[in-house]
Design a protein around this motif. Structure first.
Motif, short mmCIF file in Angstrom:
data_model
loop_
_atom_site.label_atom_id
_atom_site.label_comp_id
_atom_site.label_asym_id
_atom_site.label_seq_id
_atom_site.Cartn_x
_atom_site.Cartn_y
_atom_site.Cartn_z
N VAL A 1 6.78 -4.96 19.60
CA VAL A 1 5.77 -4.38 18.72
C VAL A 1 5.88 -5.06 17.36
CG1 VAL A 1 5.61 -2.14 19.88
CG2 VAL A 1 7.29 -2.45 18.06
N ASP A 2 4.76 -5.13 16.66
CA ASP A 2 4.77 -5.69 15.31
C ASP A 2 5.48 -4.73 14.36
OD1 ASP A 2 3.29 -7.93 16.07
OD2 ASP A 2 1.37 -6.95 15.66
N THR A 3 6.24 -5.28 13.44
CA THR A 3 6.91 -4.48 12.42
C THR A 3 6.35 -4.84 11.05
OG1 THR A 3 8.69 -6.11 12.15
CG2 THR A 3 9.06 -4.35 13.75
N TYR A 4 6.46 -3.91 10.12
CA TYR A 4 5.94 -4.10 8.77
C TYR A 4 7.01 -3.69 7.77
CZ TYR A 4 1.58 -4.33 11.33
OH TYR A 4 0.61 -4.69 12.20
N PRO A 5 7.15 -4.43 6.67
CA PRO A 5 8.17 -4.07 5.67
C PRO A 5 7.80 -2.78 4.95
CG PRO A 5 6.82 -5.87 4.86
CD PRO A 5 6.39 -5.63 6.28
N VAL A 6 8.82 -2.00 4.63
CA VAL A 6 8.64 -0.76 3.87
C VAL A 6 9.57 -0.82 2.67
CG1 VAL A 6 8.83 1.75 3.93
CG2 VAL A 6 8.11 0.53 5.99
N GLU A 7 9.05 -0.44 1.50
CA GLU A 7 9.85 -0.41 0.28
C GLU A 7 9.68 0.92 -0.42
OE1 GLU A 7 9.14 -3.63 -2.43
OE2 GLU A 7 9.80 -5.15 -0.98
N ILE A 8 10.77 1.40 -0.97
CA ILE A 8 10.73 2.59 -1.82
C ILE A 8 10.68 2.08 -3.26
CG2 ILE A 8 11.93 4.67 -2.56
CD1 ILE A 8 13.22 4.69 0.28
N LYS A 9 9.60 2.44 -3.96
CA LYS A 9 9.41 2.03 -5.35
C LYS A 9 9.50 3.25 -6.25
CE LYS A 9 6.76 -2.02 -4.03
NZ LYS A 9 5.64 -2.89 -4.35
N ASP A 10 9.33 3.04 -7.55
CA ASP A 10 9.47 4.13 -8.53
C ASP A 10 8.52 5.29 -8.30
OD1 ASP A 10 11.48 2.75 -9.79
OD2 ASP A 10 10.17 1.91 -11.33
N ASP A 11 7.36 5.04 -7.72
CA ASP A 11 6.36 6.10 -7.57
C ASP A 11 6.03 6.46 -6.13
OD1 ASP A 11 5.08 3.70 -7.03
OD2 ASP A 11 3.16 4.37 -7.84
N ILE B 1 0.84 -1.19 0.00
CA ILE B 1 0.00 0.00 0.00
C ILE B 1 0.88 1.24 0.00
CG2 ILE B 1 -1.79 1.24 1.27
CD1 ILE B 1 -2.47 -1.62 2.49
N LYS B 2 0.63 2.12 -0.94
CA LYS B 2 1.40 3.36 -1.04
C LYS B 2 1.02 4.28 0.12
CE LYS B 2 2.54 7.10 -4.23
NZ LYS B 2 2.33 7.63 -5.58
N ILE B 3 2.04 4.73 0.85
CA ILE B 3 1.78 5.60 2.00
C ILE B 3 2.31 7.02 1.80
CG2 ILE B 3 1.54 3.76 3.70
CD1 ILE B 3 4.48 4.26 4.52
N PHE B 4 3.30 7.20 0.94
CA PHE B 4 3.85 8.54 0.68
C PHE B 4 4.32 8.63 -0.76
CE2 PHE B 4 5.24 7.83 5.21
CZ PHE B 4 4.37 8.73 5.80
N PRO B 5 4.29 9.84 -1.35
CA PRO B 5 4.92 10.03 -2.66
C PRO B 5 6.44 10.09 -2.49
CG PRO B 5 4.08 12.11 -1.84
CD PRO B 5 3.66 11.05 -0.85
N LEU B 6 7.18 9.98 -3.59
CA LEU B 6 8.64 10.03 -3.53
C LEU B 6 9.17 11.34 -2.96
CD1 LEU B 6 9.94 8.28 -6.75
CD2 LEU B 6 10.12 7.50 -4.39
N SER B 7 8.41 12.41 -3.07
CA SER B 7 8.86 13.71 -2.56
C SER B 7 9.15 13.68 -1.06
CB SER B 7 7.83 14.79 -2.88
OG SER B 7 6.59 14.48 -2.28
N ILE B 8 8.61 12.70 -0.34
CA ILE B 8 8.83 12.58 1.11
C ILE B 8 10.30 12.28 1.42
CG2 ILE B 8 8.40 10.12 1.47
CD1 ILE B 8 6.79 12.76 3.62
N LEU B 9 11.05 11.77 0.44
CA LEU B 9 12.45 11.44 0.67
C LEU B 9 13.27 12.66 1.06
CD1 LEU B 9 13.11 8.93 -2.24
CD2 LEU B 9 12.67 8.41 0.17
N SER B 10 12.86 13.83 0.61
CA SER B 10 13.60 15.04 0.95
C SER B 10 13.13 15.68 2.26
CB SER B 10 13.50 16.06 -0.19
OG SER B 10 12.15 16.44 -0.39
N ALA B 11 12.11 15.13 2.88
CA ALA B 11 11.60 15.68 4.14
C ALA B 11 12.57 15.38 5.29
CB ALA B 11 10.23 15.07 4.45
#
Length: 112
Positions: free
Chosen positions: A88-98, A7-17
């Motif tokens: 606590v439960d952990t969830y995988p996070v991936e940075i994709k093209d979008d 599930i997409k949670i943020f746009p790529l622009s968040i990388l600069s935050a």
């Protein structure tokens, strides 16, 4: 490995935050997403000790600290500090093209 819904949670622009802790609601789950030095972690938002929202806490040295009683949890594994006896439960996070995505396990009854 369990099948995942990504599930997409943020746009790529968040990388600069700047680094942050944010509470998000996805697929009926309340998660705490942590951004630190362009790496993302997703964990359950509720502290198992006293129910505080971990998104109101802070991070130090790869750990998230609960704002109520200072319980700490490893962002990678979810394990509590030695002697706490909790996690606590952990969830995988991936940075994709979008954007930035979090993986939520599909329920076993939906595998068929």
């Amino acid at each position: 490995m369990k099948p995942m819904n990504w599930i997409k949670i943020f746009p790529l622009s968040i990388l600069s935050a700047e680094d942050f802790l944010k509470k998000i609601d996805i697929s009926g789950k309340k998660l705490c997403v942590v951004k630190t030095e362009e790496k993302f972690y997703a964990i359950q938002n509720k502290c198992p000790h006293a129910g505080a929202e971990l998104s109101n806490g802070w991070c130090t040295k790869g750990k998230i600290i609960c704002p109520y009683h200072r319980q700490e949890f490893d962002l990678e594994t979810g394990r509590g500090a030695p002697g706490q006896g909790n996690y606590v439960d952990t969830y995988p996070v991936e940075i994709k093209d979008d954007g930035v995505y979090v993986g939520i396990s599909k329920p076993w009854w939906r595998f068929w």
